[in-house]
Scaffold this active site. Structure first.
Site, mmCIF file in Angstrom:
data_model
loop_
_atom_site.group_PDB
_atom_site.id
_atom_site.type_symbol
_atom_site.label_atom_id
_atom_site.label_comp_id
_atom_site.label_asym_id
_atom_site.label_seq_id
_atom_site.Cartn_x
_atom_site.Cartn_y
_atom_site.Cartn_z
ATOM 1 N N HIS A 71 0.000 2.801 2.896
ATOM 2 C CA HIS A 71 -0.951 3.224 3.920
ATOM 3 C C HIS A 71 -0.426 4.487 4.601
ATOM 4 O O HIS A 71 0.748 4.535 4.994
ATOM 5 C CB HIS A 71 -1.085 2.159 5.013
ATOM 6 C CG HIS A 71 -1.568 0.828 4.537
ATOM 7 N ND1 HIS A 71 -2.871 0.419 4.700
ATOM 8 C CD2 HIS A 71 -0.946 -0.195 3.900
ATOM 9 C CE1 HIS A 71 -3.012 -0.802 4.201
ATOM 10 N NE2 HIS A 71 -1.858 -1.205 3.707
ATOM 11 N N VAL A 116 -4.145 -7.013 -0.637
ATOM 12 C CA VAL A 116 -4.548 -6.550 -1.974
ATOM 13 C C VAL A 116 -3.261 -6.405 -2.795
ATOM 14 O O VAL A 116 -2.336 -5.687 -2.389
ATOM 15 C CB VAL A 116 -5.304 -5.206 -1.912
ATOM 16 C CG1 VAL A 116 -5.646 -4.726 -3.327
ATOM 17 C CG2 VAL A 116 -6.584 -5.337 -1.083
ATOM 18 N N ASP A 168 -9.200 4.135 3.041
ATOM 19 C CA ASP A 168 -9.267 2.701 3.324
ATOM 20 C C ASP A 168 -10.648 2.403 3.926
ATOM 21 O O ASP A 168 -11.076 3.091 4.848
ATOM 22 C CB ASP A 168 -8.153 2.325 4.308
ATOM 23 C CG ASP A 168 -7.913 0.837 4.370
ATOM 24 O OD1 ASP A 168 -6.803 0.397 4.069
ATOM 25 O OD2 ASP A 168 -8.851 0.092 4.734
ATOM 26 N N HIS A 203 0.519 -0.341 -2.922
ATOM 27 C CA HIS A 203 -0.129 0.790 -2.252
ATOM 28 C C HIS A 203 0.610 1.094 -0.957
ATOM 29 O O HIS A 203 1.254 0.219 -0.379
ATOM 30 C CB HIS A 203 -1.609 0.508 -1.979
ATOM 31 C CG HIS A 203 -1.832 -0.746 -1.194
ATOM 32 N ND1 HIS A 203 -1.848 -1.982 -1.774
ATOM 33 C CD2 HIS A 203 -2.030 -0.949 0.130
ATOM 34 C CE1 HIS A 203 -2.060 -2.897 -0.853
ATOM 35 N NE2 HIS A 203 -2.164 -2.300 0.326
HETATM 36 P P1 5GP Z 1 -2.768 -4.552 2.403
HETATM 37 O O1 5GP Z 1 -3.069 -5.609 3.420
HETATM 38 O O2 5GP Z 1 -2.798 -5.189 1.043
HETATM 39 O O3 5GP Z 1 -1.533 -3.771 2.673
HETATM 40 O O4 5GP Z 1 -3.906 -3.488 2.533
HETATM 41 C C1 5GP Z 1 -5.085 -3.520 1.827
HETATM 42 C C2 5GP Z 1 -5.976 -2.479 2.455
HETATM 43 O O5 5GP Z 1 -7.050 -2.275 1.587
HETATM 44 C C3 5GP Z 1 -6.558 -2.870 3.813
HETATM 45 O O6 5GP Z 1 -6.195 -1.892 4.763
HETATM 46 C C4 5GP Z 1 -8.063 -2.926 3.569
HETATM 47 O O7 5GP Z 1 -8.777 -2.407 4.655
HETATM 48 C C5 5GP Z 1 -8.224 -2.088 2.324
HETATM 49 N N1 5GP Z 1 -9.305 -2.503 1.437
HETATM 50 C C6 5GP Z 1 -9.686 -3.769 1.137
HETATM 51 N N2 5GP Z 1 -10.695 -3.751 0.243
HETATM 52 C C7 5GP Z 1 -10.943 -2.449 -0.037
HETATM 53 C C8 5GP Z 1 -11.892 -1.793 -0.887
HETATM 54 O O8 5GP Z 1 -12.697 -2.410 -1.576
HETATM 55 N N3 5GP Z 1 -11.855 -0.440 -0.919
HETATM 56 C C9 5GP Z 1 -10.964 0.287 -0.159
HETATM 57 N N4 5GP Z 1 -11.023 1.604 -0.263
HETATM 58 N N5 5GP Z 1 -10.082 -0.305 0.671
HETATM 59 C C10 5GP Z 1 -10.064 -1.647 0.722
#
Ligand code: 5GP
Length: 143
Positions: free
Chosen positions: A107, A101, A36, A105
């Site tokens: 974490h 996103v 991340d 996925h």
């Molecule tokens: P969500 O909020 O959708 O569960 O988590 C999305 C995660 O993706 C967040 O923890 C954020 O830090 C991570 N993230 C956002 N953009 C990118 C990216 O371009 N590359 C990577 N590796 N992680 C990302």
């Protein structure tokens, strides 16, 4: 309100297609695992199924067993790689829950006694640190 659908222009779909870089830990026919970029703790890793779905709610159930087998492997590997005391596994569905996103996925975050998680989608980590951490987890997965 209309049901939200999968949009293949999301950032993880772009990472899956190799259009943008990531610090990869592992890849096979079912998943990719990468760091991340805004870690909530040292070694914050994402396990991403290749099959497209917006989140858990619209995922094919057949994807979930193999996905969580990978989550378990990665959880064990991060615990070992960082000598962590525990591991947090999190997964968000839709903006109201914190999802940012929209490709499913999970974490996986190593945890240390007395150290709280940093904010979700907070500060960008240095690429060299992400590369180093990816290497440590790769090594732990291999052993
Ligand atoms: P969500 O909020 O959708 O569960 O988590 C999305 C995660 O993706 C967040 O923890 C954020 O830090 C991570 N993230 C956002 N953009 C990118 C990216 O371009 N590359 C990577 N590796 N992680 C990302």
């Amino acid at each position: 309100m209309a049901e939200a659908t999968y949009d293949s222009s999301n950032i993880f779909a772009r990472i899956l297609r190799g259009e943008i870089p990531s610090h990869r830990v592992y890849e096979d026919e079912a998943v990719i695992v990468f760091m991340d970029v805004m870690p909530q703790g040292q070694g914050h890793t994402l396990v991403v199924p290749k099959a497209p779905s917006r989140n858990l709610l619209d995922a094919d159930p057949a994807v979930l067993g193999p996905l969580f087998a990978h989550v378990q492997k990665v959880a064990r590997a991060v615990k070992k790689a960082f000598d962590a005391d525990g591991v947090t596994v999190m997964q968000f569905n839709e903006p109201a829950s914190g999802q940012t996103v929209f490709h499913l996925h999970v974490h996986v975050i190593p945890r240390f006694e007395g150290i709280p998680l940093k904010p979700h989608s907070g500060q960008m980590e240095k690429p060299e640190i992400l590369a180093q951490n990816a290497g440590k987890i790769r090594m732990a997965l291999a052993n």
